[in-house]
Design a protein around this motif. Sequence first.
Motif, PDB file in Angstrom:
ATOM      1  N   TRP A 147       0.782  -1.277  -0.013  1.00  9.63           N
ATOM      2  CA  TRP A 147      -0.074  -0.007  -0.004  1.00  9.63           C
ATOM      3  C   TRP A 147       0.673   1.266  -0.053  1.00  9.63           C
TER       4      TRP A 147
ATOM      5  N   TYR B  94      -5.906  -8.822   2.105  1.00 11.07           N
ATOM      6  CA  TYR B  94      -6.668  -7.535   2.763  1.00 11.07           C
ATOM      7  C   TYR B  94      -8.072  -7.884   2.407  1.00 11.07           C
TER       8      TYR B  94
ATOM      9  N   TYR C  52      -7.821   1.582  13.351  1.00  9.85           N
ATOM     10  CA  TYR C  52      -7.098   2.860  13.580  1.00  9.85           C
ATOM     11  C   TYR C  52      -7.284   3.176  15.145  1.00  9.85           C
TER      12      TYR C  52
ATOM     13  N   MET D  93       2.432   0.656   8.950  1.00 11.96           N
ATOM     14  CA  MET D  93       3.532  -0.113   8.096  1.00 11.96           C
ATOM     15  C   MET D  93       4.876   1.261   8.023  1.00 11.96           C
TER      16      MET D  93
HETATM   17  C1  GLA Z   1      -6.960   2.204   4.897  1.00 12.90           C
HETATM   18  C2  GLA Z   1      -5.985   1.373   5.926  1.00 12.90           C
HETATM   19  C3  GLA Z   1      -4.448   1.639   4.928  1.00 12.90           C
HETATM   20  C4  GLA Z   1      -4.800   0.782   3.483  1.00 12.90           C
HETATM   21  C5  GLA Z   1      -5.960   1.628   2.847  1.00 12.90           C
HETATM   22  C6  GLA Z   1      -6.425   0.643   1.528  1.00 12.90           C
HETATM   23  O1  GLA Z   1      -6.742   3.541   4.937  1.00 12.90           O
HETATM   24  O2  GLA Z   1      -5.650   2.229   6.905  1.00 12.90           O
HETATM   25  O3  GLA Z   1      -3.494   1.033   5.856  1.00 12.90           O
HETATM   26  O4  GLA Z   1      -4.957  -0.466   3.869  1.00 12.90           O
HETATM   27  O5  GLA Z   1      -7.117   1.304   3.815  1.00 12.90           O
HETATM   28  O6  GLA Z   1      -7.445   1.134   0.979  1.00 12.90           O
END
Ligand code: GLA
Length: 400
Positions: free
Chosen positions: A40, A114, A199, A253
């Motif tokens: 990502w 995912y 989150y 990450m």
């Molecule tokens: C969210 C997650 C990110 C990523 C995006 C993908 O924002 O927090 O780490 O996985 O979605 O759409």
Amino acid sequence: MRISSISLAAVTVVLFLAAASCSCQAQDVARTPPMGWNSWNYFAEKVDDTGVRAAADALVASGMKDAGYVYVNIDDTWEGQRDANGVLHSNAKFPDMKALAGYVHSKGLKLGIYSSPGPRTCAGYEGSFGHEEQDAQLYASWSIDYLKYDLCSFIPEVMEKRAPNDPAAQMRLMHAAYDKMAKALKATGRPIVFSLCQYGFDAVWEWAPSVGGNLWRTTGDIAPNMYSIYANMSLQAGLGSYAGPGHWNDPDMLEVGNGDLTLAENRAHFSMWAMLAAPLLAGNDLPHMKPDIRDILTNRDVIAIDQDTLGQQGSRVYVDGEVEVWTRHLAGGALALAVLNVGDTRYSTHPFHLTLSRLGLHGPQNARDLWTGKEIELTEGMPLELTIHDVLLVRIAAPK
Ligand code: GLA
């Protein structure tokens, strides 16, 4: 002979009782923070089969695999449509997920994927809502080893619709959604690392292990700048007691090698993630990374701090203006010490003075500087020169 068979029996009983009483996802995964790569942070929606194979190749060629990186994780935007039986298919970017898993496994690596508990992922692709068991079975049939499960549309589509104006009830729906997928993964019989991504809502660190979480995001999304990295890092202070073998706080990450981060910032970011026992999921363009970025990501002394078997997350011991001092207790009584200059305008015009006694240390300490590889002596009040956003990271084998 007799003693060893008695202890073997005792160990078997203990293991059996532990397995019977624990609703955790998989006790044998993530004993140390997961290491690998995720698509990502650099590729976002541009991830495809070719890019994932190239990342796996680069993990091997760069020496990262030998340094401990294992998981090759596909983030959002791989999902296609469900067929008439509800079976999800990958989209045109991923023509054959099982073959891709075979390729990644043939390199001695593992493949991650995912999804979302909601009907849609954050990028608007198909989520697992109402298809949790089916999707878990699908992942297992593809030989998937890791699932990042991202809350996204579950908030507006389920939590807010089913429990309007009742935040506590909304949170209970969220707990149940993660528990549901954890059970579905467990039912496959395949060890699959379960990564919660919501989150940090509702103090996730307090309940994630009970719904099978091996790691859980504690923050919003990271970005490749020091403000974001520092914000995510700071939010880990005080969460140390919730981390340990099999279950880790996840400040998101790595951005090492991304954006305009300086070498000092890349070093500081990597050092602090190691201090935090954070998952080390590189998020850069591995096939094209520069040697100095590879050297940071493969610094084995720093990785050894992250992967220390005691699994005790570091803590912020004291702050002096714009300089922070963190320590992390390691197996065998050793101590890692990080001194971080978080000031944007604190140049090395005048030194910072380290106060060892505030760390419970008395007198001179023999240490190894993990970025220069040199043996150094730390002394009470010693002057330290740190440029903007740089770090001193040392290991003290026998702290006094
Ligand atoms: C969210 C997650 C990110 C990523 C995006 C993908 O924002 O927090 O780490 O996985 O979605 O759409």
